[in-house]
Design a protein around this motif. Structure first.
Motif, mmCIF file in Angstrom:
data_model
loop_
_atom_site.group_PDB
_atom_site.id
_atom_site.type_symbol
_atom_site.label_atom_id
_atom_site.label_comp_id
_atom_site.label_asym_id
_atom_site.label_seq_id
_atom_site.Cartn_x
_atom_site.Cartn_y
_atom_site.Cartn_z
ATOM 1 N N GLY A 31 -6.059 1.895 17.822
ATOM 2 C CA GLY A 31 -6.950 0.784 17.543
ATOM 3 C C GLY A 31 -7.515 0.765 16.148
ATOM 4 O O GLY A 31 -8.616 0.287 15.931
ATOM 5 N N VAL A 32 -6.760 1.310 15.146
ATOM 6 C CA VAL A 32 -7.218 1.315 13.767
ATOM 7 C C VAL A 32 -6.097 0.822 12.864
ATOM 8 O O VAL A 32 -4.914 0.812 13.241
ATOM 9 N N VAL A 33 -6.461 0.421 11.649
ATOM 10 C CA VAL A 33 -5.497 0.150 10.590
ATOM 11 C C VAL A 33 -6.120 0.630 9.290
ATOM 12 O O VAL A 33 -7.311 0.393 9.023
ATOM 13 N N ASN A 34 -5.353 1.365 8.505
ATOM 14 C CA ASN A 34 -5.843 1.984 7.278
ATOM 15 C C ASN A 34 -5.324 1.235 6.062
ATOM 16 O O ASN A 34 -4.102 1.097 5.879
ATOM 17 N N VAL A 35 -6.245 0.749 5.247
ATOM 18 C CA VAL A 35 -5.907 -0.092 4.096
ATOM 19 C C VAL A 35 -6.244 0.634 2.807
ATOM 20 O O VAL A 35 -7.350 1.151 2.640
ATOM 21 N N TYR A 36 -5.287 0.683 1.894
ATOM 22 C CA TYR A 36 -5.534 1.134 0.531
ATOM 23 C C TYR A 36 -5.547 -0.129 -0.336
ATOM 24 O O TYR A 36 -4.627 -0.952 -0.268
ATOM 25 N N THR A 37 -6.557 -0.286 -1.161
ATOM 26 C CA THR A 37 -6.628 -1.489 -1.991
ATOM 27 C C THR A 37 -7.277 -1.206 -3.338
ATOM 28 O O THR A 37 -8.196 -0.392 -3.432
ATOM 29 N N ASN A 38 -6.778 -1.872 -4.381
ATOM 30 C CA ASN A 38 -7.452 -1.819 -5.678
ATOM 31 C C ASN A 38 -8.156 -3.130 -5.977
ATOM 32 O O ASN A 38 -8.607 -3.367 -7.089
ATOM 33 N N ARG A 39 -8.275 -3.975 -4.963
ATOM 34 C CA ARG A 39 -9.061 -5.193 -5.098
ATOM 35 C C ARG A 39 -10.508 -4.890 -4.719
ATOM 36 O O ARG A 39 -10.781 -4.027 -3.888
ATOM 37 N N GLU A 40 -11.445 -5.617 -5.329
ATOM 38 C CA GLU A 40 -12.863 -5.409 -5.060
ATOM 39 C C GLU A 40 -13.127 -5.501 -3.562
ATOM 40 O O GLU A 40 -12.792 -6.496 -2.917
ATOM 41 N N PRO A 41 -13.724 -4.465 -2.972
ATOM 42 C CA PRO A 41 -13.937 -4.468 -1.522
ATOM 43 C C PRO A 41 -14.723 -5.674 -1.026
ATOM 44 O O PRO A 41 -14.497 -6.144 0.083
ATOM 45 N N GLY A 42 -15.630 -6.187 -1.848
ATOM 46 C CA GLY A 42 -16.437 -7.311 -1.411
ATOM 47 C C GLY A 42 -15.637 -8.549 -1.076
ATOM 48 O O GLY A 42 -16.067 -9.382 -0.285
ATOM 49 N N LEU A 43 -14.431 -8.656 -1.651
ATOM 50 C CA LEU A 43 -13.592 -9.808 -1.363
ATOM 51 C C LEU A 43 -13.080 -9.762 0.067
ATOM 52 O O LEU A 43 -12.827 -10.798 0.671
ATOM 53 N N TYR A 44 -12.929 -8.559 0.600
ATOM 54 C CA TYR A 44 -12.281 -8.414 1.895
ATOM 55 C C TYR A 44 -13.209 -8.052 3.045
ATOM 56 O O TYR A 44 -12.841 -8.218 4.201
ATOM 57 N N SER A 45 -14.401 -7.538 2.753
ATOM 58 C CA SER A 45 -15.202 -6.948 3.825
ATOM 59 C C SER A 45 -15.499 -7.922 4.958
ATOM 60 O O SER A 45 -15.378 -7.563 6.137
ATOM 61 N N ALA A 46 -15.887 -9.141 4.634
ATOM 62 C CA ALA A 46 -16.191 -10.110 5.686
ATOM 63 C C ALA A 46 -14.942 -10.436 6.496
ATOM 64 O O ALA A 46 -14.988 -10.542 7.728
ATOM 65 N N THR A 47 -13.805 -10.575 5.813
ATOM 66 C CA THR A 47 -12.554 -10.861 6.497
ATOM 67 C C THR A 47 -12.154 -9.707 7.406
ATOM 68 O O THR A 47 -11.719 -9.912 8.546
ATOM 69 N N LEU A 48 -12.305 -8.479 6.903
ATOM 70 C CA LEU A 48 -11.949 -7.321 7.721
ATOM 71 C C LEU A 48 -12.856 -7.216 8.945
ATOM 72 O O LEU A 48 -12.402 -6.860 10.044
ATOM 73 N N GLU A 75 1.588 11.355 -0.747
ATOM 74 C CA GLU A 75 1.218 11.726 0.620
ATOM 75 C C GLU A 75 2.429 11.766 1.539
ATOM 76 O O GLU A 75 2.421 12.460 2.564
ATOM 77 N N GLY A 76 3.469 11.020 1.174
ATOM 78 C CA GLY A 76 4.718 11.068 1.908
ATOM 79 C C GLY A 76 4.593 10.645 3.352
ATOM 80 O O GLY A 76 3.836 9.738 3.699
ATOM 81 N N ALA A 77 5.339 11.327 4.230
ATOM 82 C CA ALA A 77 5.381 10.977 5.645
ATOM 83 C C ALA A 77 4.038 11.154 6.323
ATOM 84 O O ALA A 77 3.791 10.577 7.391
ATOM 85 N N ASN A 78 3.154 11.943 5.727
ATOM 86 C CA ASN A 78 1.832 12.184 6.304
ATOM 87 C C ASN A 78 0.775 11.203 5.822
ATOM 88 O O ASN A 78 -0.403 11.344 6.161
ATOM 89 N N SER A 79 1.166 10.215 5.020
ATOM 90 C CA SER A 79 0.182 9.266 4.509
ATOM 91 C C SER A 79 -0.454 8.474 5.646
ATOM 92 O O SER A 79 0.252 7.952 6.516
ATOM 93 N N PRO A 80 -1.789 8.358 5.643
ATOM 94 C CA PRO A 80 -2.451 7.543 6.652
ATOM 95 C C PRO A 80 -2.405 6.053 6.330
ATOM 96 O O PRO A 80 -2.788 5.225 7.155
ATOM 97 N N ALA A 81 -1.920 5.703 5.127
ATOM 98 C CA ALA A 81 -1.947 4.299 4.692
ATOM 99 C C ALA A 81 -0.999 3.444 5.525
ATOM 100 O O ALA A 81 0.173 3.776 5.710
ATOM 101 N N ASP A 82 -1.519 2.346 6.012
ATOM 102 C CA ASP A 82 -0.717 1.356 6.729
ATOM 103 C C ASP A 82 -0.388 0.156 5.853
ATOM 104 O O ASP A 82 0.708 -0.399 5.920
ATOM 105 N N VAL A 83 -1.364 -0.251 5.032
ATOM 106 C CA VAL A 83 -1.229 -1.460 4.221
ATOM 107 C C VAL A 83 -1.742 -1.172 2.814
ATOM 108 O O VAL A 83 -2.793 -0.543 2.652
#
Length: 345
Positions: A31-48, A75-83
């Motif tokens: 029930g989780v999704v892990n996002v890596y982003t270099n966009r300002e978090p404020g742009l996405y927080s409400a949407t997330l 991080e390779g195969a162990n990376s927690p990043a989904d998106v």
């Protein structure tokens, strides 16, 4: 619309409650999704936050301005990043070149995103659009229309300002010029633009507006959203910079306006793939697309979504017909030509 800066600050505050910065959930979590982003978090927080309410899927976000694609590869195969959510076709293509993207074929994304703004193999999908525009002095420039080719016209000698031509935004423009005209004409064009510069390329797009106000130059290159951030932000000086300029949507001769994108990549080893797909699809819903338009003054990638009123005042956007994937292939050659001509020297 509420004051944009207030909304942005509110969204930044909300992020602390809806995302964990710097510590992604274990790969085995449900029930989780892990996002890596270099966009300002404020742009996405409400949407997330709205995504979590709609799906029950918790979003964990890691924000960093640089190095996220390299981090995912390390991080390779162990990376927690989904998106990976990032800006500019250069960074999206970097993710592909580093081998950290996997194909995503989604009927919903195909319906919501025009083909020219998707990777043909589904390795990245645009979430919003940005135009490379011309900032023009309200006091000294009467032109209402300018072509990209026209930036090399001697009439602008000593009158153009821009950030570095090796910056990803200008590299994308040069790459698009190559797609339109080939390498030889692009080199000739770059020499003409260099001859018209008022000063050595430096700073950012906001600095172009600042220099225009100061009389250093009359026109310059800049993305459209910076004007919204300047005019409707809280910085008094930047308000003056933004108000000193008109925004012209340039076109290629017999073509349209050059478009770059922000976008999302489904990572190669996404531990929560199903949830990641749901999130990327959600980012193209009308609700999420309106965030890009109203909070960050970008153009929605999904057709039919209203553009922010300030951005709409710049005129009707008519994107050039070239695909973003086409210009991605020419970025390396574009960087070589910029260096050969010595535009930044």
């Amino acid at each position: 619309m509420p004051n944009a800066s207030f909304v942005r600050r509110s969204l930044l505050a909300a992020l602390a409650g809806c995302a964990m910065l710097g510590a992604a959930a274990p790969a085995s979590a449900q029930g989780v999704v892990n996002v890596y982003t270099n966009r300002e978090p404020g742009l996405y927080s409400a949407t997330l936050d709205e995504f979590t309410k709609a799906t029950g899927i918790k979003v964990n976000a890691i924000f960093s301005e640089q190095g996220l694609a390299e981090r995912i590869r390390a991080e390779g195969a162990n990376s927690p990043a989904d998106v990976l959510i990032t800006v500019d076709i250069g960074r999206l293509q970097e993710a592909v070149d580093l081998g950290i993207a996997q194909p995503l074929q989604s009927k919903e994304l195909q319906q919501n995103i025009p083909a020219q703004f998707r990777d043909p193999d589904g390795l990245w999908h645009a979430l919003s659009l940005r135009a490379r525009t011309v900032y023009a002095s309200k006091d000294r420039v009467t032109d209402k229309a300018i072509t990209y080719e026209g930036l090399a016209d001697p009439k602008w000698k000593g009158k153009i300002c821009t950030r570095s031509f090796q910056h990803q935004y200008n590299i994308a423009l040069v790459a698009a010029f190559i797609v339109k005209h080939g390498e030889a004409k692009t080199e000739e064009w770059l020499r003409g633009v260099k001859a018209n510069l008022a000063k050595r390329p430096s700073g950012g797009d906001r600095d172009v507006a600042k220099d225009i106000l100061a009389g250093v130059c009359d026109i310059g290159l800049g993305n459209q959203y910076y004007v919204g951030l300047m005019r409707e932000g809280q910085n008094a000086d930047q308000k003056k910079w933004g108000e000193a300029i008109n925004v012209i949507l340039p076109t290629f001769e017999n073509g349209g306006t050059h478009i770059n994108v922000s976008g999302a990549v489904l990572t190669k080893n996404a531990p929560n793939r199903e949830n990641a797909v749901k999130l990327i699809e959600y980012m193209t819903t009308p609700e999420a697309q309106r965030v890009f338009a109203d909070i960050n003054y970008e153009y929605p990638v999904r057709p039919g979504i209203p553009v922010n009123k300030l951005v709409a005042s710049f005129g009707d956007l008519k994107p050039d017909s070239m695909t973003v994937a086409e210009l991605a292939k020419m970025r390396g050659k574009a960087a070589e030509l910029v260096d050969k001509v010595g535009v930044d020297r």
